[in-house]
Design an enzyme around this catalytic site. Structure first.
Site, PDB file in Angstrom:
ATOM      1  CE  LYS A  99      23.574 -22.460 -33.458  1.00  0.00           C
ATOM      2  NZ  LYS A  99      24.948 -22.640 -33.973  1.00  0.00           N
ATOM      3  CD  GLU A 122      32.732 -16.975 -26.637  1.00  0.00           C
ATOM      4  OE1 GLU A 122      33.461 -16.252 -25.915  1.00  0.00           O
ATOM      5  OE2 GLU A 122      32.197 -16.578 -27.680  1.00  0.00           O
ATOM      6  CB  VAL A 158      26.140 -10.377 -34.070  1.00  0.00           C
ATOM      7  CG1 VAL A 158      24.966 -10.320 -35.049  1.00  0.00           C
ATOM      8  CG2 VAL A 158      26.724 -11.788 -34.053  1.00  0.00           C
ATOM      9  N   GLY A 179      39.891 -18.378 -31.808  1.00  0.00           N
ATOM     10  CA  GLY A 179      38.677 -17.592 -31.611  1.00  0.00           C
ATOM     11  C   GLY A 179      37.397 -18.313 -31.961  1.00  0.00           C
ATOM     12  CD  GLU A 237      16.946 -17.606 -42.271  1.00  0.00           C
ATOM     13  OE1 GLU A 237      17.515 -18.688 -41.980  1.00  0.00           O
ATOM     14  OE2 GLU A 237      15.856 -17.542 -42.843  1.00  0.00           O
ATOM     15  CB  VAL A 261      18.985 -21.970 -36.902  1.00  0.00           C
ATOM     16  CG1 VAL A 261      19.406 -23.405 -37.198  1.00  0.00           C
ATOM     17  CG2 VAL A 261      17.761 -21.956 -36.006  1.00  0.00           C
TER      18      VAL A 261
END
Length: 415
Positions: free
Chosen positions: A200, A185, A12, A182, A124, A127
């Site tokens: 979440k 994990e 990310v 992928g 943002e 979740v």
């Protein structure tokens, strides 16, 4: 020019830097300011990165630089992300994050610190990844009382269940495929045991009802015990099995909040959410049902949501956005054993006929369901709505009569 720091350069984090660098003109138009990534914090070396000159291993470089106004925390986990986030907020820097574990466990405290220091803490991406959900609930649906939120909040488990439903693949084989692609994990526990979805739904419940709902308040069950027999019975019943995170405001003001596999009817808007996609249903008293759908993870979708929060912070450098909830002690949550719903039961007995008669005696409103290729001693049925405590007592009585209960799954009657 507004200086930004990114803490973490994993999937990310690298996506956040990429989006900012590749969309400079569009970001400038939307934020009315030029953004520059001044620091990227990571303990690893990235000598071949085009941004190699921006890397630092020293958090103090970010903390002590007054030019840095917004920090993206995309490290994951609670520590050191919590300490770094808290320090940045106390130093007057806004923080955005995709870190669902941190928001679910420390959100109330960090939001209060942000409020006290007139900065923003936005999440943002925590979740739905790239699916907009926090902002629509807090802004677009602000005129509604949210009656219920329910959804498929984890793409990994949804992929596994879809493979079981559509390809008759065992849980073990579907999980192995998810890992090879992928989607899962090497240690998939956070996904398949329901912890990711729990975090979440805690965030969404806290946002909707104004009190922090901690994961330990929430009954959480994963999909590791799901079998192809249960999938087949669900189809015979007229539905599918999905891992659902759900919070519902009850008539007494308490919250029924849970994460667990549920049988939902094929007519449900969530039944057709397959593969790694997420679907989140928000039920408002004025809007009715609103459904948000898309990929709930992935490098660029999640990074896009993080950068959108950065833009929001840049547009509100001298004022706070009202995203806030107070701390909570669990008193808002109805004890799970007191919640009430119908269930599906799959059982086995040497004398199947006598066992079915005993089940009908204990569950007077039960309805038998059948499937092709059922085992000789196997039978299944669905019940009417019962409190969890009564379910357990009745199942114990059934097992005392020589019946082995193999599965019990909640039926989501109103989704």
């Amino acid at each position: 020019m507004v200086q930004v720091a990114v803490m973490g350069h994993g999937v990310v984090g690298s996506g956040v830097v990429e989006v900012i660098m590749n969309h400079r003109d569009g970001i400038m138009k939307r934020s009315d300011a030029e953004l520059n990534v001044k620091y990227i914090l990571d303990i690893r070396e990235f000598p071949d990165s085009p941004y190699a000159d921006k890397f630092t291993k020293n958090f103090d470089d970010i903390l002590n630089d007054d030019e840095v106004k917004v920090v993206a925390e995309v490290m994951g986990g609670v520590h050191p992300a919590y300490d770094f986030t808290k320090a940045c907020l106390l130093a007057g820097k806004s923080v955005v994050t995709s870190n669902k574990e941190l928001v679910a466990t420390k959100g109330a405290e960090l939001l209060q610190i942000a409020k006290d220091n007139n900065v923003n803490y936005l999440f943002e991406a925590s979740v739905g990844g790239g699916i907009p959900i926090i902002r629509p609930i807090s802004l677009c649906l602000a005129a509604n009382e949210v009656i219920e939120v329910a959804g498929i909040l984890n793409g990994t488990t949804n992929f596994i269940l879809a493979k079981m439903i559509k390809d008759s693949m065992s849980f073990e084989d579907a999980l192995k495929m998810a890992q090879q692609l992928g989607y899962a994990e090497r240690n998939p526990a956070a996904d398949v045991e329901g912890h990711d979805a729990c975090r979440k739904i805690c965030i969404l419940a806290s946002l909707c009802y104004g009190k922090h709902i901690y994961p330990e308040f929430v009954h959480t069950q994963g999909i590791t015990k799901m079998t192809l027999a249960d999938v087949a019975y669900a189809a015979s019943w007229g539905g599918v099995v999905k891992l659902i995170g759900q919070v519902k405001k009850l008539d007494d003001g308490k919250l029924d909040i849970t994460v667990e596999p549920m049988l939902i009817e094929k007519s449900s808007q969530l039944a057709g959410v397959d593969d790694v996609f997420n679907g989140i249903l928000v039920r408002g008293d004025s809007t009715g049902d609103v459904v948000f759908y898309g990929k709930g993870a992935g490098k660029l979708p999640t990074a896009s949501a993080v950068v959108a929060d950065i833009i929001d912070c840049v547009k509100h450098l001298k004022e706070r956005k009202f995203v806030f909830w107070e701390d909570g002690d669990g008193s808002l949550v109805k004890p799970y054993e007191k919640t009430e719903y119908p269930i599906y039961i799959r059982a086995e007995a040497e004398d199947k006929k006598a066992a079915a008669e005993k089940a009908a005696e204990l569950f007077p409103d039960m309805k038998v369901i059948v499937r092709a290729d059922a085992g000789e001693n196997e039978f299944a049925f669905v019940t009417g709505s019962m409190k969890v405590a009564d379910q357990e007592k009745t199942i114990a009585a059934l097992e005392a009569a020589g019946v082995t209960v193999q599965s019990k799954i909640r039926i989501a009657a109103d989704l």
